[in-house]
Motif scaffolding. Structure first.
Motif, PDB file in Angstrom:
ATOM      1  N   ARG A   1      22.169 -30.276  35.146  1.00  0.00           N
ATOM      2  CA  ARG A   1      21.970 -30.346  33.684  1.00  0.00           C
ATOM      3  C   ARG A   1      20.477 -30.230  33.396  1.00  0.00           C
ATOM      4  O   ARG A   1      19.658 -30.676  34.182  1.00  0.00           O
ATOM      5  CB  ARG A   1      22.463 -31.697  33.133  1.00  0.00           C
ATOM      6  CG  ARG A   1      23.968 -31.922  33.192  1.00  0.00           C
ATOM      7  CD  ARG A   1      24.713 -31.078  32.181  1.00  0.00           C
ATOM      8  NE  ARG A   1      26.136 -31.398  32.173  1.00  0.00           N
ATOM      9  CZ  ARG A   1      27.042 -30.851  32.986  1.00  0.00           C
ATOM     10  NH1 ARG A   1      26.679 -29.944  33.878  1.00  0.00           N
ATOM     11  NH2 ARG A   1      28.313 -31.202  32.900  1.00  0.00           N
ATOM     12  N   LYS A   2      20.131 -29.710  32.218  1.00  0.00           N
ATOM     13  CA  LYS A   2      18.703 -29.596  31.902  1.00  0.00           C
ATOM     14  C   LYS A   2      18.075 -30.973  31.715  1.00  0.00           C
ATOM     15  O   LYS A   2      16.895 -31.165  31.965  1.00  0.00           O
ATOM     16  CB  LYS A   2      18.455 -28.684  30.712  1.00  0.00           C
ATOM     17  CG  LYS A   2      19.026 -29.091  29.384  1.00  0.00           C
ATOM     18  CD  LYS A   2      18.670 -28.024  28.343  1.00  0.00           C
ATOM     19  CE  LYS A   2      19.506 -28.079  27.091  1.00  0.00           C
ATOM     20  NZ  LYS A   2      19.355 -29.283  26.289  1.00  0.00           N
ATOM     21  N   GLU A   3      18.890 -31.951  31.327  1.00  0.00           N
ATOM     22  CA  GLU A   3      18.353 -33.292  31.063  1.00  0.00           C
ATOM     23  C   GLU A   3      17.790 -33.984  32.314  1.00  0.00           C
ATOM     24  O   GLU A   3      17.030 -34.936  32.217  1.00  0.00           O
ATOM     25  CB  GLU A   3      19.456 -34.197  30.460  1.00  0.00           C
ATOM     26  CG  GLU A   3      19.826 -33.863  29.037  1.00  0.00           C
ATOM     27  CD  GLU A   3      20.768 -32.667  28.909  1.00  0.00           C
ATOM     28  OE1 GLU A   3      21.210 -32.120  29.956  1.00  0.00           O
ATOM     29  OE2 GLU A   3      21.057 -32.267  27.767  1.00  0.00           O
ATOM     30  N   VAL A   4      18.168 -33.525  33.501  1.00  0.00           N
ATOM     31  CA  VAL A   4      17.658 -34.202  34.714  1.00  0.00           C
ATOM     32  C   VAL A   4      16.251 -33.723  35.067  1.00  0.00           C
ATOM     33  O   VAL A   4      15.598 -34.273  35.946  1.00  0.00           O
ATOM     34  CB  VAL A   4      18.615 -34.052  35.927  1.00  0.00           C
ATOM     35  CG1 VAL A   4      19.995 -34.598  35.596  1.00  0.00           C
ATOM     36  CG2 VAL A   4      18.696 -32.618  36.397  1.00  0.00           C
ATOM     37  N   VAL A   5      15.797 -32.679  34.362  1.00  0.00           N
ATOM     38  CA  VAL A   5      14.453 -32.154  34.608  1.00  0.00           C
ATOM     39  C   VAL A   5      13.526 -32.564  33.464  1.00  0.00           C
ATOM     40  O   VAL A   5      13.900 -32.466  32.292  1.00  0.00           O
ATOM     41  CB  VAL A   5      14.491 -30.606  34.699  1.00  0.00           C
ATOM     42  CG1 VAL A   5      13.092 -30.034  34.822  1.00  0.00           C
ATOM     43  CG2 VAL A   5      15.358 -30.167  35.869  1.00  0.00           C
ATOM     44  N   ASN A   6      12.341 -33.030  33.809  1.00  0.00           N
ATOM     45  CA  ASN A   6      11.315 -33.258  32.795  1.00  0.00           C
ATOM     46  C   ASN A   6      10.695 -31.882  32.533  1.00  0.00           C
ATOM     47  O   ASN A   6       9.834 -31.419  33.277  1.00  0.00           O
ATOM     48  CB  ASN A   6      10.262 -34.248  33.307  1.00  0.00           C
ATOM     49  CG  ASN A   6       9.226 -34.565  32.253  1.00  0.00           C
ATOM     50  OD1 ASN A   6       8.841 -33.694  31.467  1.00  0.00           O
ATOM     51  ND2 ASN A   6       8.777 -35.798  32.224  1.00  0.00           N
ATOM     52  N   GLU A   7      11.167 -31.223  31.490  1.00  0.00           N
ATOM     53  CA  GLU A   7      10.828 -29.807  31.281  1.00  0.00           C
ATOM     54  C   GLU A   7       9.343 -29.594  31.002  1.00  0.00           C
ATOM     55  O   GLU A   7       8.766 -28.605  31.443  1.00  0.00           O
ATOM     56  CB  GLU A   7      11.681 -29.226  30.151  1.00  0.00           C
ATOM     57  CG  GLU A   7      13.152 -29.177  30.524  1.00  0.00           C
ATOM     58  CD  GLU A   7      14.021 -28.509  29.475  1.00  0.00           C
ATOM     59  OE1 GLU A   7      13.536 -28.236  28.358  1.00  0.00           O
ATOM     60  OE2 GLU A   7      15.199 -28.255  29.771  1.00  0.00           O
ATOM     61  N   GLU A   8       8.773 -30.518  30.286  1.00  0.00           N
ATOM     62  CA  GLU A   8       7.344 -30.370  29.985  1.00  0.00           C
ATOM     63  C   GLU A   8       6.541 -30.399  31.285  1.00  0.00           C
ATOM     64  O   GLU A   8       5.637 -29.592  31.498  1.00  0.00           O
ATOM     65  CB  GLU A   8       6.920 -31.506  29.066  1.00  0.00           C
ATOM     66  CG  GLU A   8       5.803 -31.108  28.142  1.00  0.00           C
ATOM     67  CD  GLU A   8       5.408 -32.281  27.266  1.00  0.00           C
ATOM     68  OE1 GLU A   8       6.310 -32.809  26.586  1.00  0.00           O
ATOM     69  OE2 GLU A   8       4.224 -32.649  27.308  1.00  0.00           O
ATOM     70  N   GLU A   9       6.905 -31.334  32.156  1.00  0.00           N
ATOM     71  CA  GLU A   9       6.171 -31.457  33.414  1.00  0.00           C
ATOM     72  C   GLU A   9       6.487 -30.294  34.359  1.00  0.00           C
ATOM     73  O   GLU A   9       5.629 -29.869  35.133  1.00  0.00           O
ATOM     74  CB  GLU A   9       6.467 -32.817  34.057  1.00  0.00           C
ATOM     75  CG  GLU A   9       5.902 -33.939  33.210  1.00  0.00           C
ATOM     76  CD  GLU A   9       6.005 -35.319  33.816  1.00  0.00           C
ATOM     77  OE1 GLU A   9       5.724 -36.289  33.087  1.00  0.00           O
ATOM     78  OE2 GLU A   9       6.372 -35.464  35.002  1.00  0.00           O
ATOM     79  N   LEU A  10       7.701 -29.767  34.263  1.00  0.00           N
ATOM     80  CA  LEU A  10       8.041 -28.584  35.078  1.00  0.00           C
ATOM     81  C   LEU A  10       7.147 -27.405  34.658  1.00  0.00           C
ATOM     82  O   LEU A  10       6.611 -26.688  35.514  1.00  0.00           O
ATOM     83  CB  LEU A  10       9.519 -28.220  34.922  1.00  0.00           C
ATOM     84  CG  LEU A  10       9.944 -26.902  35.585  1.00  0.00           C
ATOM     85  CD1 LEU A  10       9.833 -26.984  37.113  1.00  0.00           C
ATOM     86  CD2 LEU A  10      11.368 -26.509  35.189  1.00  0.00           C
ATOM     87  N   CYS A  11       7.007 -27.215  33.349  1.00  0.00           N
ATOM     88  CA  CYS A  11       6.165 -26.116  32.862  1.00  0.00           C
ATOM     89  C   CYS A  11       4.724 -26.319  33.297  1.00  0.00           C
ATOM     90  O   CYS A  11       4.061 -25.384  33.754  1.00  0.00           O
ATOM     91  CB  CYS A  11       6.234 -26.028  31.337  1.00  0.00           C
ATOM     92  SG  CYS A  11       7.763 -25.292  30.771  1.00  0.00           S
TER      93      CYS A  11
END
Ligand code: 3PG
Length: 306
Positions: A224-234
């Motif tokens: 799920r996308k929620e398991v990733v901290n998207e800001e920190e991934l970017c």
């Protein structure tokens, strides 16, 4: 007459629907099919007199549970039930179930497919790599991860896992369990995420973990996308031009990927991990049988909100 509503914005294969309908008819139930609906209103209306509801990733929130005046059971035909308000259903005395394991091979095959796609430079003709001999790190060890393990072994990969809840299972299958998530990310060439969007897993793929990734690592997300901290991934992908991210769920920050990370990512156009005839049949039939078992015999084996 007991009414079962099958509400799938993303429809099951016709063969699955046919078998689900047959099970309902044999039990003396009436089936209503609501497929490819685009407005929530359609679901709210259809659920009004349903006693049982089968969904996939369809959102079953308080409004839907309120609208379902006769609802006794909701079955999420699949694994992740983050789309269902389980706590509110419990308050209303509605049983919520999932169908664990039924679509896991399909998702596992997609995870491996995405890994190959990424390591082969998205089939762009340049010289890529092979999975054989590389280390696969499984972040979590539920049904999907276990299938990924089986396939990866056949491909000649070394498989390691980080899991808190399935250590005994992993060890019994000869897997090395790392001491921490950081260690898993540090030793893996490919990391495949297999944790649900619940509790401590939310945003667990954060900079603290990502920064340990090996040079040239591939991160695969069929969870799920929620398991990733998207800001920190970017942020991490900006700092580390060697990293690739492939996912069955486009992140909220897809535009940033398009602008900044061209050639280093791939997102399926729609969540398709479980979108196979086999997975539809397995999960759909299991969901229907679970409804009959619950309504006829009170069997609540797969209840997730007890
Ligand atoms: C699941 O949780 O079972 C998978 O993510 C599949 O979801 P889907 O039924 O929406 O394809």
């Amino acid at each position: 007459m007991t009414k079962v509503l099958i509400a799938t914005e993303k429809p099951f294969a016709p063969a699955a629907v046919a078998q689900m309908s047959k099970i309902c008819e044999d039990a003396g139930y009436q089936v209503q099919l609501l497929e490819k609906y685009t407005e929530k209103e359609a679901l709210l209306e259809a659920v009004g007199d349903a006693h049982a509801l089968i969904v996939r990733s369809d959102k079953v929130d308080q409004q839907v549970l309120e609208a379902g005046r006769e609802l006794k059971i909701v079955v999420r035909a699949g694994a992740g039930y983050d789309n269902v308000d389980t706590a509110y259903a419990k308050e209303k005395g509605i049983c919520v179930m999932n169908t664990p394991g039924q679509n896991s091979n399909a998702v596992a095959e997609l995870a491996i497919g995405l890994a190959i796609f990424a390591i082969r430079n998205f089939f762009n003709g340049t010289s890529g790599g092979e999975l054989r001999g590389r280390v696969l790190g499984l972040h979590g060890y539920g049904y999907v991860a276990r299938n990924v393990h089986r396939i990866a072994r056949g491909l000649g990969m070394t498989v390691k896992v980080y899991t808190r809840y399935s250590k005994a299972q992993a060890t019994s299958e000869g897997l090395e369990v790392t001491n921490s998530l950081e260690e898993l990310y540090a030793v893996s060439d490919v990391v495949s995420i297999h944790v649900p969007a619940r509790g401590e897993h939310i945003k667990s793929v954060s900079m603290d973990v990502l920064k340990h990734l090996k040079k040239g690592a591939v991160l695969v997300n069929t969870a799920r996308k929620e398991v990733v901290n998207e800001e920190e991934l970017c942020q991490f992908m900006t700092e580390r031009a060697d990293i690739k991210y492939v996912s069955d769920i486009a992140p909220d920050c897809t535009d940033r990927f398009k602008q900044e990370f061209e050639g280093r990512y791939y997102f399926t156009p729609k969540k398709i991990g479980a979108q196979t005839a086999e997975a539809n049949l397995n999960a759909g039939v299991a969901a229907t049988e679970q409804i009959v078992g619950f309504l006829e015999k009170g069997d609540a084996t797969f209840q997730v909100n007890s």
